[in-house]
Scaffold this active site. Sequence first.
Site, PDB file in Angstrom:
ATOM      1  N   HIS A 163       0.838  -1.195   0.000  1.00 16.63           N
ATOM      2  CA  HIS A 163       0.000   0.000   0.000  1.00 16.63           C
ATOM      3  C   HIS A 163       0.882   1.258   0.000  1.00 16.63           C
ATOM      4  O   HIS A 163       2.039   1.201   0.422  1.00 16.63           O
ATOM      5  CB  HIS A 163      -0.850   0.047   1.280  1.00 16.63           C
ATOM      6  CG  HIS A 163      -1.975  -0.926   1.312  1.00 16.63           C
ATOM      7  ND1 HIS A 163      -2.180  -1.794   2.352  1.00 16.63           N
ATOM      8  CD2 HIS A 163      -2.998  -1.148   0.443  1.00 16.63           C
ATOM      9  CE1 HIS A 163      -3.268  -2.519   2.131  1.00 16.63           C
ATOM     10  NE2 HIS A 163      -3.780  -2.153   0.968  1.00 16.63           N
ATOM     11  N   CYS A 250      -2.676   0.500   9.712  1.00 19.09           N
ATOM     12  CA  CYS A 250      -3.741  -0.443   9.297  1.00 19.09           C
ATOM     13  C   CYS A 250      -4.717  -0.786  10.399  1.00 19.09           C
ATOM     14  O   CYS A 250      -5.847  -1.170  10.132  1.00 19.09           O
ATOM     15  CB  CYS A 250      -3.154  -1.772   8.841  1.00 19.09           C
ATOM     16  SG  CYS A 250      -1.581  -1.709   8.055  1.00 19.09           S
TER      17      CYS A 250
HETATM   18  C1  CIR Z   1      -3.649  -7.704   3.547  1.00 16.65           C
HETATM   19  O1  CIR Z   1      -2.785  -8.231   2.833  1.00 16.65           O
HETATM   20  O2  CIR Z   1      -4.628  -7.143   3.073  1.00 16.65           O
HETATM   21  C2  CIR Z   1      -3.484  -7.753   5.046  1.00 16.65           C
HETATM   22  N1  CIR Z   1      -2.889  -8.981   5.446  1.00 16.65           N
HETATM   23  C3  CIR Z   1      -2.621  -6.591   5.518  1.00 16.65           C
HETATM   24  C4  CIR Z   1      -3.309  -5.269   5.332  1.00 16.65           C
HETATM   25  C5  CIR Z   1      -2.491  -4.134   5.821  1.00 16.65           C
HETATM   26  N2  CIR Z   1      -3.236  -2.927   5.710  1.00 16.65           N
HETATM   27  C6  CIR Z   1      -2.703  -1.737   5.502  1.00 16.65           C
HETATM   28  O3  CIR Z   1      -1.509  -1.642   5.254  1.00 16.65           O
HETATM   29  N3  CIR Z   1      -3.509  -0.698   5.480  1.00 16.65           N
END
Ligand code: CIR
Length: 255
Positions: A163, A250
Amino acid sequence: MQDMFKYAIARKPGTNFGDGLTTSELGAPDFKRMTVQHDAYVSTLEELGLKVFVLEPELAFPDAHFVEDAAVVTPDIAVITNPGAAARQGEQKTIEPVLADFRPIDHIEPPGTLDGGDVLMVGAHFFIGISERTNPEGAEQLGNILARFGNTWTAVDVGRGLHLKSGVNYAGGDTLLLTEAFSRMDVFAGYAKIVLDPNETYAGNSLWINDHLIMPQGFPDTLAKLERLGLPVHVLDMSEVQKMDGGLTCLSLRF
Ligand code: CIR
């Protein structure tokens, strides 16, 4: 430059959080340790003055504690996203009723996809990452919604990272904390910059909360650089979160 936050929404990780998506090769995460780390995260937000609403786990969605990806909340509106990973489709519906108590609601519609982790708010300007999760159509939909409220936005090519906010975050004042690759991009000209040591890129996912900074444990070069900014720095162990490709931003929606 940034409005102060009053509230945060977080979600407890489920016992099956290790079934979430990940590309990391750091080993299997430990649920007990994850719970301790999540509790410490929530307590830190509370110590910084936020009222934190902690939602119950959603076992149908092992990544659902990464609530940041399901919505973008600004002072004017909450935009419910259309998450870019098939396995995370549906998380957004669990967040919508919670946010409806605080903001008018709008939505990212297919074929647009967008994860909140790709959206960096710096005052009234938004950087929207184009990534594996967020497509140009989703970015434009969000940009058009934000523009209705006088906000401006620019698209940023995220390249290989998960991201946008995996590699660039707000650090107070007019300062951004970012990787070398992002620091060279024209879209970030005009900001003061703290450039991450290439061995410490995970620390790019640090979190500004009301003129305090929260950063992950184990990144001494970044800690020294952030301390020079003069804001109080809080260091949290994020080992189990990192194993699932997550970071500090996150784990909450802040507004
Ligand atoms: C994913 O791959 O979607 C989750 N395991 C991690 C999401 C992390 N979110 C973020 O960086 N906003």
